[in-house]
Write an enzyme that holds these catalytic residues in place. Structure first.
Site, PDB file in Angstrom:
ATOM      1  N   SER A 159       0.809  -1.218   0.000  1.00  0.00           N
ATOM      2  CA  SER A 159       0.000   0.000   0.000  1.00  0.00           C
ATOM      3  C   SER A 159       0.845   1.271   0.000  1.00  0.00           C
ATOM      4  CB  SER A 159      -0.914   0.019   1.235  1.00  0.00           C
ATOM      5  OG  SER A 159      -0.135  -0.008   2.423  1.00  0.00           O
ATOM      6  N   HIS A 180      -2.757  -3.007  -5.765  1.00  0.00           N
ATOM      7  CA  HIS A 180      -3.132  -2.608  -4.417  1.00  0.00           C
ATOM      8  C   HIS A 180      -4.641  -2.706  -4.202  1.00  0.00           C
ATOM      9  CE1 HIS A 180      -3.656   0.736  -1.222  1.00  0.00           C
ATOM     10  NE2 HIS A 180      -3.514  -0.450  -0.644  1.00  0.00           N
ATOM     11  N   GLU A 192      -5.782  -0.317  -7.229  1.00  0.00           N
ATOM     12  CA  GLU A 192      -4.779   0.496  -7.921  1.00  0.00           C
ATOM     13  C   GLU A 192      -3.800  -0.435  -8.627  1.00  0.00           C
ATOM     14  OE1 GLU A 192      -4.427   4.451  -5.126  1.00  0.00           O
ATOM     15  OE2 GLU A 192      -3.477   2.613  -4.390  1.00  0.00           O
ATOM     16  N   ASN A 230      -3.483   6.600  -0.993  1.00  0.00           N
ATOM     17  CA  ASN A 230      -2.702   6.890   0.213  1.00  0.00           C
ATOM     18  C   ASN A 230      -1.839   8.134   0.071  1.00  0.00           C
ATOM     19  OD1 ASN A 230      -3.693   4.881   1.857  1.00  0.00           O
ATOM     20  ND2 ASN A 230      -2.202   3.366   1.203  1.00  0.00           N
TER      21      ASN A 230
END
Length: 332
Positions: A159, A180, A192, A230
């Site tokens: 991540s 991800h 992702e 993130n």
């Protein structure tokens, strides 16, 4: 006559270009077929990845280092499928609970388990979901690259870590991408798909199509820290905690402001608690070390204090909030 000859040459050249493009397109569709998927790691993320992949009809080999961890991961999958069956029965998608049980058994029959990396030797795609430590992952890929078949595609579920060093360590950087998933994998639609400068475009497209085939919505991103979600989310959490450091506002007022003012289902401080303050700290400290000139990668003092006190939020029952299971019941 010269004009006619020129037109014939142009037409011939156009035909050849079209034929070459057709051949290339056909080659792209048949290259790197994905039928068998290996999932390395059956923890919080890995068991979900194994489940949704098997639900989509793929053969799965799920691998953990210890038999008891394998059993725990499979138990999570069984429990999750039981909930799916109950929900489908309640919503009228199936007529009887037995129908749901039979469907679950069929899905589980597509998941084989193992405790050795060699168990994934003939997988077409291998998705890694092991501990979020770069040195561990790099060592893992340096071994895996020598064990499985040479045209297997590798995908890391990291991540926050850079994909490129892992890709290089694997010995097959052109066959390496990031993949991800979000927690809980069974529910969250987004995935992702991360490309590095070394990723083969055909491989990237193949993994993107695989992502769609298991019912997810893929988004493409380069190998930037934190990718899309993130990279935006973690600095946002940090800024909320910096406001706390400065005494700008209280925990409750910060969270209520983002809920009612920005329409967020959960405020940033409660979300940091939910994700895990240790996880948030680990991501920020890793980014700060790797990118010291980036001002958004900072570590709030209140976050350090909570982590040093082993108050990690939801997972420990206490962080900035007091937790009962998955529910924040009071400010700590």
């Amino acid at each position: 006559r010269l004009c006619k000859l020129t037109m014939m040459k142009a037409s011939s050249s156009s035909f050849l270009r079209g034929f070459k493009n057709h051949v290339r397109s056909f080659s792209d569709m048949t290259a790197y077929p994905i039928k068998k998927v290996g999932v390395i790691g059956l923890g919080l993320m890995g068991h979900g990845v194994a489940q949704v992949t098997a639900q989509a009809g793929y053969d799965v080999i799920a691998i953990e280092s210890q038999p008891d961890v394998v059993r725990a991961g499979m138990k999570r999958i069984e429990d999750s499928l039981e909930k799916v069956a109950a929900r489908e029965f309640k919503n009228g998608k199936i007529k009887t609970l037995q129908e749901g049980t039979d469907k679950s058994k069929e899905i589980l029959s597509r998941i084989k388990t193992g405790t050795k990396l060699s168990d994934a030797v003939d997988c077409d795609l291998i998705i890694e979901a092991i501990v979020e430590k770069e040195d561990v992952k790099i060592e893992f890929y340096s071994q895996l690259g020598h064990i499985v078949k040479p045209n297997a595609i590798f995908a890391s579920n990291t991540s926050s870590l850079s994909i490129t060093p892992m890709a290089i360590a694997s010995g097959r950087p052109s066959l390496f991408v990031g993949l991800h998933f979000f927690n809980p994998v069974q529910i969250m639609k987004l995935v992702e798909v991360i490309k590095t400068p070394h990723s083969d475009p055909i491989v990237f497209d193949r993994v993107t199509e695989f992502t769609k085939s298991i019912g997810k919505v893929p988004v493409s991103c380069g190998d930037t820290p934190g990718f899309i979600v993130n990279r935006l989310l973690v600095p946002y959490l940090a800024q909320a905690l910096l406001m706390l450091d400065r005494g700008d506002a209280t925990i409750k007022d910060i969270d209520v402001s983002m809920q009612l003012g920005a329409g967020h289902p959960m405020g940033p401080i409660q979300l940091a608690d939910y994700v895990g303050l240790d996880t948030t700290y680990s991501i920020l400290s890793g980014w700060k070390e790797a990118y010291p000139e980036e001002p958004s990668f900072c570590i709030p003092k209140c976050l350090v204090e909570k982590v040093n006190s082993a108050h990690f939020g939801r997972k420990t029952g206490k962080g900035f909030y007091i937790w009962e299971g998955d529910k924040a019941v009071a400010v700590a």
